[in-house]
Design a protein around this motif. Sequence first.
Motif, PDB file in Angstrom:
ATOM      1  N   PRO A  46      18.285   4.721   1.344  1.00  0.00           N
ATOM      2  CA  PRO A  46      18.180   3.270   1.154  1.00  0.00           C
ATOM      3  C   PRO A  46      17.782   2.565   2.462  1.00  0.00           C
ATOM      4  O   PRO A  46      18.179   3.001   3.547  1.00  0.00           O
ATOM      5  N   LYS A  47      16.975   1.536   2.330  1.00  0.00           N
ATOM      6  CA  LYS A  47      16.640   0.609   3.437  1.00  0.00           C
ATOM      7  C   LYS A  47      15.757   1.193   4.533  1.00  0.00           C
ATOM      8  O   LYS A  47      15.654   0.625   5.613  1.00  0.00           O
ATOM      9  N   VAL A  48      15.144   2.340   4.299  1.00  0.00           N
ATOM     10  CA  VAL A  48      14.245   2.884   5.326  1.00  0.00           C
ATOM     11  C   VAL A  48      12.884   2.180   5.310  1.00  0.00           C
ATOM     12  O   VAL A  48      12.100   2.323   6.245  1.00  0.00           O
ATOM     13  N   LYS A  51      10.781   1.840   2.134  1.00  0.00           N
ATOM     14  CA  LYS A  51       9.848   2.367   1.127  1.00  0.00           C
ATOM     15  C   LYS A  51       9.063   1.233   0.467  1.00  0.00           C
ATOM     16  O   LYS A  51       7.829   1.262   0.397  1.00  0.00           O
ATOM     17  N   SER A  76       8.738  -1.864   1.449  1.00  0.00           N
ATOM     18  CA  SER A  76       7.935  -2.619   2.432  1.00  0.00           C
ATOM     19  C   SER A  76       6.620  -1.904   2.742  1.00  0.00           C
ATOM     20  O   SER A  76       5.576  -2.544   2.924  1.00  0.00           O
ATOM     21  N   PHE A 100       3.045  -7.838   6.407  1.00  0.00           N
ATOM     22  CA  PHE A 100       4.437  -7.442   6.223  1.00  0.00           C
ATOM     23  C   PHE A 100       5.167  -8.503   5.409  1.00  0.00           C
ATOM     24  O   PHE A 100       5.186  -9.672   5.793  1.00  0.00           O
ATOM     25  N   ASP A 149       8.262 -10.587   4.237  1.00  0.00           N
ATOM     26  CA  ASP A 149       9.590 -10.853   4.780  1.00  0.00           C
ATOM     27  C   ASP A 149      10.673 -10.449   3.791  1.00  0.00           C
ATOM     28  O   ASP A 149      11.733  -9.980   4.175  1.00  0.00           O
ATOM     29  N   VAL A 201      11.355  -8.303   0.118  1.00  0.00           N
ATOM     30  CA  VAL A 201      10.789  -7.415  -0.893  1.00  0.00           C
ATOM     31  C   VAL A 201      11.806  -7.226  -2.018  1.00  0.00           C
ATOM     32  O   VAL A 201      13.008  -7.320  -1.793  1.00  0.00           O
ATOM     33  N   LEU A 222      13.838  -4.842  -4.696  1.00  0.00           N
ATOM     34  CA  LEU A 222      14.449  -3.536  -4.471  1.00  0.00           C
ATOM     35  C   LEU A 222      13.405  -2.443  -4.653  1.00  0.00           C
ATOM     36  O   LEU A 222      13.324  -1.493  -3.885  1.00  0.00           O
ATOM     37  N   ASN A 231       9.189   5.558   9.401  1.00  0.00           N
ATOM     38  CA  ASN A 231       8.852   4.126   9.393  1.00  0.00           C
ATOM     39  C   ASN A 231       9.625   3.374  10.487  1.00  0.00           C
ATOM     40  O   ASN A 231      10.560   3.901  11.082  1.00  0.00           O
ATOM     41  N   LYS A 232       9.240   2.135  10.716  1.00  0.00           N
ATOM     42  CA  LYS A 232       9.855   1.213  11.690  1.00  0.00           C
ATOM     43  C   LYS A 232       9.601   1.654  13.129  1.00  0.00           C
ATOM     44  O   LYS A 232      10.450   1.499  13.999  1.00  0.00           O
ATOM     45  N   LEU A 251      10.357  -0.528  16.212  1.00  0.00           N
ATOM     46  CA  LEU A 251      11.701  -0.780  16.743  1.00  0.00           C
ATOM     47  C   LEU A 251      12.107   0.176  17.869  1.00  0.00           C
ATOM     48  O   LEU A 251      13.132  -0.036  18.505  1.00  0.00           O
ATOM     49  N   ALA A 307       5.700  -0.573   8.770  1.00  0.00           N
ATOM     50  CA  ALA A 307       5.294  -1.538   7.740  1.00  0.00           C
ATOM     51  C   ALA A 307       5.166  -2.906   8.377  1.00  0.00           C
ATOM     52  O   ALA A 307       4.373  -3.734   7.942  1.00  0.00           O
ATOM     53  N   LYS A 308       5.947  -3.143   9.430  1.00  0.00           N
ATOM     54  CA  LYS A 308       5.984  -4.470  10.052  1.00  0.00           C
ATOM     55  C   LYS A 308       4.699  -4.799  10.808  1.00  0.00           C
ATOM     56  O   LYS A 308       4.121  -5.852  10.604  1.00  0.00           O
TER      57      LYS A 308
HETATM   58  P1  GTP Z   1      15.907   0.429  -0.941  1.00  0.00           P
HETATM   59  O1  GTP Z   1      14.954   0.030  -2.026  1.00  0.00           O
HETATM   60  O2  GTP Z   1      17.158  -0.400  -0.946  1.00  0.00           O
HETATM   61  O3  GTP Z   1      16.208   1.887  -0.947  1.00  0.00           O
HETATM   62  O4  GTP Z   1      15.222   0.118   0.491  1.00  0.00           O
HETATM   63  P2  GTP Z   1      13.723   0.417   0.921  1.00  0.00           P
HETATM   64  O5  GTP Z   1      13.627   1.800   1.447  1.00  0.00           O
HETATM   65  O6  GTP Z   1      12.773   0.033  -0.167  1.00  0.00           O
HETATM   66  O7  GTP Z   1      13.549  -0.570   2.169  1.00  0.00           O
HETATM   67  P3  GTP Z   1      12.966  -2.072   2.160  1.00  0.00           P
HETATM   68  O8  GTP Z   1      11.488  -2.050   2.026  1.00  0.00           O
HETATM   69  O9  GTP Z   1      13.736  -2.883   1.202  1.00  0.00           O
HETATM   70  O10 GTP Z   1      13.290  -2.488   3.674  1.00  0.00           O
HETATM   71  C1  GTP Z   1      14.628  -2.510   4.168  1.00  0.00           C
HETATM   72  C2  GTP Z   1      14.691  -3.435   5.379  1.00  0.00           C
HETATM   73  O11 GTP Z   1      13.939  -2.882   6.464  1.00  0.00           O
HETATM   74  C3  GTP Z   1      14.105  -4.816   5.125  1.00  0.00           C
HETATM   75  O12 GTP Z   1      14.898  -5.762   5.790  1.00  0.00           O
HETATM   76  C4  GTP Z   1      12.722  -4.742   5.740  1.00  0.00           C
HETATM   77  O13 GTP Z   1      12.259  -6.002   6.181  1.00  0.00           O
HETATM   78  C5  GTP Z   1      12.963  -3.807   6.911  1.00  0.00           C
HETATM   79  N1  GTP Z   1      11.751  -3.063   7.289  1.00  0.00           N
HETATM   80  C6  GTP Z   1      10.954  -2.335   6.483  1.00  0.00           C
HETATM   81  N2  GTP Z   1       9.945  -1.772   7.168  1.00  0.00           N
HETATM   82  C7  GTP Z   1      10.099  -2.155   8.454  1.00  0.00           C
HETATM   83  C8  GTP Z   1       9.369  -1.881   9.667  1.00  0.00           C
HETATM   84  O14 GTP Z   1       8.345  -1.185   9.722  1.00  0.00           O
HETATM   85  N3  GTP Z   1       9.871  -2.441  10.815  1.00  0.00           N
HETATM   86  C9  GTP Z   1      10.977  -3.225  10.827  1.00  0.00           C
HETATM   87  N4  GTP Z   1      11.366  -3.736  11.987  1.00  0.00           N
HETATM   88  N5  GTP Z   1      11.682  -3.495   9.702  1.00  0.00           N
HETATM   89  C10 GTP Z   1      11.262  -2.976   8.542  1.00  0.00           C
END
Ligand code: GTP
Length: 172
Positions: free
Chosen positions: A13-15, A17, A19, A29, A31, A33, A35, A110-111, A114, A141-142
């Motif tokens: 979760p939250k990695v 995907k 985005s 990017f 702000d 998204v 789920l 990803n990310k 950071l 993704a950002k």
């Molecule tokens: P789930 O659907 O809950 O499993 O999460 P997910 O993997 O789809 O991640 P999601 O795209 O919801 O992003 C989770 C958080 O990370 C959000 O607050 C995004 O804004 C942030 N985020 C995603 N990609 C990046 C990135 O490349 N850089 C940064 N700094 N933040 C990012």
Amino acid sequence: MRKDVRILLVGEPKVGKTSLIMSLVSEEFPDEVPLRAEEITIPADVTPERVPTHIVDYSGNTHLICESTANVICIVYSVNNKKSIEKVISFPRAVINGFNCRVPLILVGNKSDLVEHSSMETILPIMNQYQDIETCVECSAKNLKNISELFYYAQKAVLHPTGPLYCPEEKE
Ligand code: GTP
Ligand code: MG
């Protein structure tokens, strides 16, 4: 020739995907998204290999992944999240167990915006352990770094596989 390519994104979760998918589609990017992104289809004429490409955002149980869900699987982790990197190792096993045929895997860090250091040191031993892992890529993704490359690698892994693509039951 394949008539289409189906790319599935999995990961903790939250990695990022969802985005990653939204960034690819909108070239900026988002702000916020949902789920889960709706399944999207990229028309053949705008993909590098000229094959319609479906991208599926997977959030749920890896047990449900099967041949009809994906031709290639991107295992996404977050380069600033150690736990998500460690968890990467559990996906190839889950995925390989669920498939009869070999499905190429791509590790996606990803990310990258950071951190200053690369996660490759941790990732390479995992890559060496599984021949199904086609390649790895760090992206953001950002700031849109390596996003189109990622989806190009995924397409390429399906259309021009490097490893042997075999089905165990056909091996005899
Ligand atoms: P789930 O659907 O809950 O499993 O999460 P997910 O993997 O789809 O991640 P999601 O795209 O919801 O992003 C989770 C958080 O990370 C959000 O607050 C995004 O804004 C942030 N985020 C995603 N990609 C990046 C990135 O490349 N850089 C940064 N700094 N933040 C990012
Ligand atoms: Mg999501």
